[in-house]
Design a protein around this motif. Structure first.
Motif, PDB file in Angstrom:
ATOM      1  N   ASN A  25       0.763  -1.147  -0.127  1.00  0.00           N
ATOM      2  CA  ASN A  25       0.250   0.183  -0.056  1.00  0.00           C
ATOM      3  C   ASN A  25       0.858   1.317  -0.080  1.00  0.00           C
ATOM      4  OD1 ASN A  25      -2.666   1.421   0.281  1.00  0.00           O
ATOM      5  ND2 ASN A  25      -1.951   1.663   2.315  1.00  0.00           N
ATOM      6  N   TRP A  26       1.922   1.119   0.677  1.00  0.00           N
ATOM      7  CA  TRP A  26       2.745   2.280   0.908  1.00  0.00           C
ATOM      8  C   TRP A  26       3.496   2.648  -0.615  1.00  0.00           C
ATOM      9  CZ3 TRP A  26       5.330   0.588   6.336  1.00  0.00           C
ATOM     10  CH2 TRP A  26       4.510   0.891   7.180  1.00  0.00           C
ATOM     11  N   PHE A  27       3.860   1.672  -1.032  1.00  0.00           N
ATOM     12  CA  PHE A  27       4.723   1.784  -2.102  1.00  0.00           C
ATOM     13  C   PHE A  27       4.049   1.704  -3.501  1.00  0.00           C
ATOM     14  CE2 PHE A  27       8.026   0.321   1.135  1.00  0.00           C
ATOM     15  CZ  PHE A  27       8.336   1.595   1.361  1.00  0.00           C
ATOM     16  N   LYS A  28       2.733   2.230  -3.436  1.00  0.00           N
ATOM     17  CA  LYS A  28       2.186   2.290  -4.894  1.00  0.00           C
ATOM     18  C   LYS A  28       2.699   3.771  -5.494  1.00  0.00           C
ATOM     19  CE  LYS A  28      -2.290   0.269  -3.228  1.00  0.00           C
ATOM     20  NZ  LYS A  28      -3.483   0.508  -2.998  1.00  0.00           N
ATOM     21  N   ASP A  29       3.399   4.416  -4.947  1.00  0.00           N
ATOM     22  CA  ASP A  29       3.752   5.481  -5.503  1.00  0.00           C
ATOM     23  C   ASP A  29       5.510   5.336  -5.759  1.00  0.00           C
ATOM     24  OD1 ASP A  29       5.072   8.046  -5.901  1.00  0.00           O
ATOM     25  OD2 ASP A  29       4.140   8.930  -4.400  1.00  0.00           O
ATOM     26  N   PRO A  30       5.777   5.451  -6.970  1.00  0.00           N
ATOM     27  CA  PRO A  30       7.187   5.129  -7.221  1.00  0.00           C
ATOM     28  C   PRO A  30       8.344   5.722  -6.652  1.00  0.00           C
ATOM     29  CG  PRO A  30       5.785   5.485  -9.483  1.00  0.00           C
ATOM     30  CD  PRO A  30       4.855   5.730  -8.231  1.00  0.00           C
ATOM     31  N   LYS A  31       7.801   7.144  -6.411  1.00  0.00           N
ATOM     32  CA  LYS A  31       8.560   8.111  -5.797  1.00  0.00           C
ATOM     33  C   LYS A  31       9.103   7.711  -4.410  1.00  0.00           C
ATOM     34  CE  LYS A  31       9.376  12.894  -4.528  1.00  0.00           C
ATOM     35  NZ  LYS A  31       8.890  14.091  -4.530  1.00  0.00           N
ATOM     36  N   GLU A  32       8.074   7.304  -3.725  1.00  0.00           N
ATOM     37  CA  GLU A  32       8.178   6.927  -2.314  1.00  0.00           C
ATOM     38  C   GLU A  32       8.968   5.680  -2.053  1.00  0.00           C
ATOM     39  OE1 GLU A  32       6.478   8.027   0.684  1.00  0.00           O
ATOM     40  OE2 GLU A  32       6.175   9.703  -0.351  1.00  0.00           O
ATOM     41  N   LEU A  33       8.857   4.815  -3.289  1.00  0.00           N
ATOM     42  CA  LEU A  33       9.922   3.248  -3.189  1.00  0.00           C
ATOM     43  C   LEU A  33      11.128   3.783  -3.322  1.00  0.00           C
ATOM     44  CD1 LEU A  33       9.833   0.353  -3.241  1.00  0.00           C
ATOM     45  CD2 LEU A  33       9.480   0.478  -5.583  1.00  0.00           C
ATOM     46  N   ASN A  34      11.296   4.588  -4.448  1.00  0.00           N
ATOM     47  CA  ASN A  34      12.630   4.975  -4.928  1.00  0.00           C
ATOM     48  C   ASN A  34      13.473   5.794  -3.620  1.00  0.00           C
ATOM     49  OD1 ASN A  34      14.862   5.456  -6.827  1.00  0.00           O
ATOM     50  ND2 ASN A  34      14.614   7.562  -6.565  1.00  0.00           N
ATOM     51  N   LEU A  35      12.619   6.796  -2.870  1.00  0.00           N
ATOM     52  CA  LEU A  35      13.465   7.512  -1.808  1.00  0.00           C
ATOM     53  C   LEU A  35      13.723   6.363  -0.683  1.00  0.00           C
ATOM     54  CD1 LEU A  35      11.211  10.656  -1.441  1.00  0.00           C
ATOM     55  CD2 LEU A  35      13.830  10.457  -2.248  1.00  0.00           C
ATOM     56  N   VAL A  36      12.967   5.181  -0.383  1.00  0.00           N
ATOM     57  CA  VAL A  36      13.178   4.405   0.715  1.00  0.00           C
ATOM     58  C   VAL A  36      14.167   3.057   0.175  1.00  0.00           C
ATOM     59  CG1 VAL A  36      12.225   2.482   2.153  1.00  0.00           C
ATOM     60  CG2 VAL A  36      11.058   4.850   1.759  1.00  0.00           C
ATOM     61  N   GLU A  37      13.914   2.817  -0.911  1.00  0.00           N
ATOM     62  CA  GLU A  37      14.664   1.585  -1.487  1.00  0.00           C
ATOM     63  C   GLU A  37      15.034   1.687  -3.029  1.00  0.00           C
ATOM     64  OE1 GLU A  37      17.118  -0.558  -1.752  1.00  0.00           O
ATOM     65  OE2 GLU A  37      16.550  -1.104   0.154  1.00  0.00           O
ATOM     66  N   PRO A  38      16.153   2.416  -3.237  1.00  0.00           N
ATOM     67  CA  PRO A  38      16.585   2.753  -4.681  1.00  0.00           C
ATOM     68  C   PRO A  38      16.995   1.492  -5.572  1.00  0.00           C
ATOM     69  CG  PRO A  38      18.140   3.741  -3.150  1.00  0.00           C
ATOM     70  CD  PRO A  38      17.074   3.284  -2.332  1.00  0.00           C
ATOM     71  N   ARG A  39      17.172   0.260  -4.648  1.00  0.00           N
ATOM     72  CA  ARG A  39      17.645  -0.831  -5.470  1.00  0.00           C
ATOM     73  C   ARG A  39      16.388  -1.667  -5.925  1.00  0.00           C
ATOM     74  NH1 ARG A  39      20.964  -3.346  -0.575  1.00  0.00           N
ATOM     75  NH2 ARG A  39      19.238  -2.520   0.669  1.00  0.00           N
ATOM     76  N   LEU A  40      15.367  -1.351  -5.612  1.00  0.00           N
ATOM     77  CA  LEU A  40      13.921  -1.871  -6.040  1.00  0.00           C
ATOM     78  C   LEU A  40      13.491  -0.894  -7.209  1.00  0.00           C
ATOM     79  CD1 LEU A  40      11.987  -3.464  -2.772  1.00  0.00           C
ATOM     80  CD2 LEU A  40      13.539  -4.486  -4.695  1.00  0.00           C
ATOM     81  N   HIS A  41      12.940  -1.538  -8.031  1.00  0.00           N
ATOM     82  CA  HIS A  41      12.266  -0.933  -9.056  1.00  0.00           C
ATOM     83  C   HIS A  41      10.624  -0.944  -9.024  1.00  0.00           C
ATOM     84  CE1 HIS A  41      15.932  -0.065 -11.082  1.00  0.00           C
ATOM     85  NE2 HIS A  41      16.314  -1.425 -10.793  1.00  0.00           N
ATOM     86  N   TYR A  42       9.783   0.135  -9.410  1.00  0.00           N
ATOM     87  CA  TYR A  42       8.516   0.035  -9.469  1.00  0.00           C
ATOM     88  C   TYR A  42       7.968  -1.042 -10.527  1.00  0.00           C
ATOM     89  CZ  TYR A  42       3.828   1.666  -9.426  1.00  0.00           C
ATOM     90  OH  TYR A  42       2.297   1.766  -9.149  1.00  0.00           O
ATOM     91  N   PRO A  43       6.869  -2.053 -10.348  1.00  0.00           N
ATOM     92  CA  PRO A  43       6.166  -1.844  -9.077  1.00  0.00           C
ATOM     93  C   PRO A  43       6.775  -2.674  -7.733  1.00  0.00           C
ATOM     94  CG  PRO A  43       5.362  -3.559 -10.541  1.00  0.00           C
ATOM     95  CD  PRO A  43       6.500  -2.718 -11.251  1.00  0.00           C
ATOM     96  N   PHE A  44       6.454  -2.321  -6.623  1.00  0.00           N
ATOM     97  CA  PHE A  44       6.883  -2.799  -5.460  1.00  0.00           C
ATOM     98  C   PHE A  44       6.891  -4.473  -5.544  1.00  0.00           C
ATOM     99  CE2 PHE A  44       6.170  -4.412  -1.366  1.00  0.00           C
ATOM    100  CZ  PHE A  44       7.324  -4.180  -0.670  1.00  0.00           C
ATOM    101  N   ASN A  45       7.801  -5.205  -5.018  1.00  0.00           N
ATOM    102  CA  ASN A  45       7.676  -6.482  -5.041  1.00  0.00           C
ATOM    103  C   ASN A  45       8.334  -6.942  -3.562  1.00  0.00           C
ATOM    104  OD1 ASN A  45       9.028  -9.276  -5.160  1.00  0.00           O
ATOM    105  ND2 ASN A  45       8.673  -9.053  -7.291  1.00  0.00           N
ATOM    106  N   PHE A  46       7.372  -7.422  -2.894  1.00  0.00           N
ATOM    107  CA  PHE A  46       7.733  -8.035  -1.439  1.00  0.00           C
ATOM    108  C   PHE A  46       8.850  -8.978  -1.401  1.00  0.00           C
ATOM    109  CE2 PHE A  46       6.549 -10.278   2.556  1.00  0.00           C
ATOM    110  CZ  PHE A  46       6.884  -9.372   3.353  1.00  0.00           C
TER     111      PHE A  46
END
Length: 163
Positions: A25-46
């Protein structure tokens, strides 16, 4: 508002199921994901998140809980040989920001590191993450003069002596 900090285990099926829901839910926004974990690419993969966060058995995770809802997470990795700990991730749900919860979890992680007799606490943040830069400065973190082991050359490495 009664906030609790609870240790969680990615290998526990119930904890893992709850975390997957919150993080997805938190990482639906690619910008949020990139700021927290730049090694992961959108879409979030648990599953990839779990692999990155817990590829070492010396990692621990904690959640901030408000009325049984996870509103934030903090992960920390311990290097007992070097007596250092690295904060891997700090994330607070957008609906709970600007209330001091990031400070709470960081100070909690610092106490956990201190209890394990770590001497240095580090974190890497993205250069464009202004809120994180400001927060860690307020919490007395300093910029590392060099970072020769960084796998992300764009990241800023910060540290703080503890104990």
């Amino acid at each position: 508002m009664s906030i609790k900090i609870k240790k969680i285990d990615f290998n526990n099926k119930n904890d893992s199921r709850i975390l997957e829901s919150a993080l997805s839910n938190w990482f639906k926004d690619p910008k949020e994901l990139n700021l927290v974990e730049p090694r992961l690419h959108y879409p979030f993969n648990f599953k990839k998140w779990k692999t990155i966060t817990h590829k070492s058995y010396n990692a621990e995770s904690f959640t901030l809980i408000n009325n049984k809802w996870i509103i934030g997470i903090g992960n920390i990795l311990f290097n007992t040989d070097l007596k250092s700990a690295q904060i891997l991730h700090i994330y607070i749900d957008v609906n709970y920001r600007q209330r001091g919860f990031a400070t709470n979890i960081i100070q909690y992680l610092e106490k956990v590191a201190d209890n394990k007799e770590m001497k240095i606490l580090t974190i890497r943040i993205m250069p464009n993450n202004e809120p994180a830069k400001s927060l860690f400065k307020k919490l007395d973190f300093s910029k590392k003069p060099t970072d020769t082991i960084s796998d992300n050359k764009e990241a800023i490495s910060l540290y703080k002596k503890i104990s």
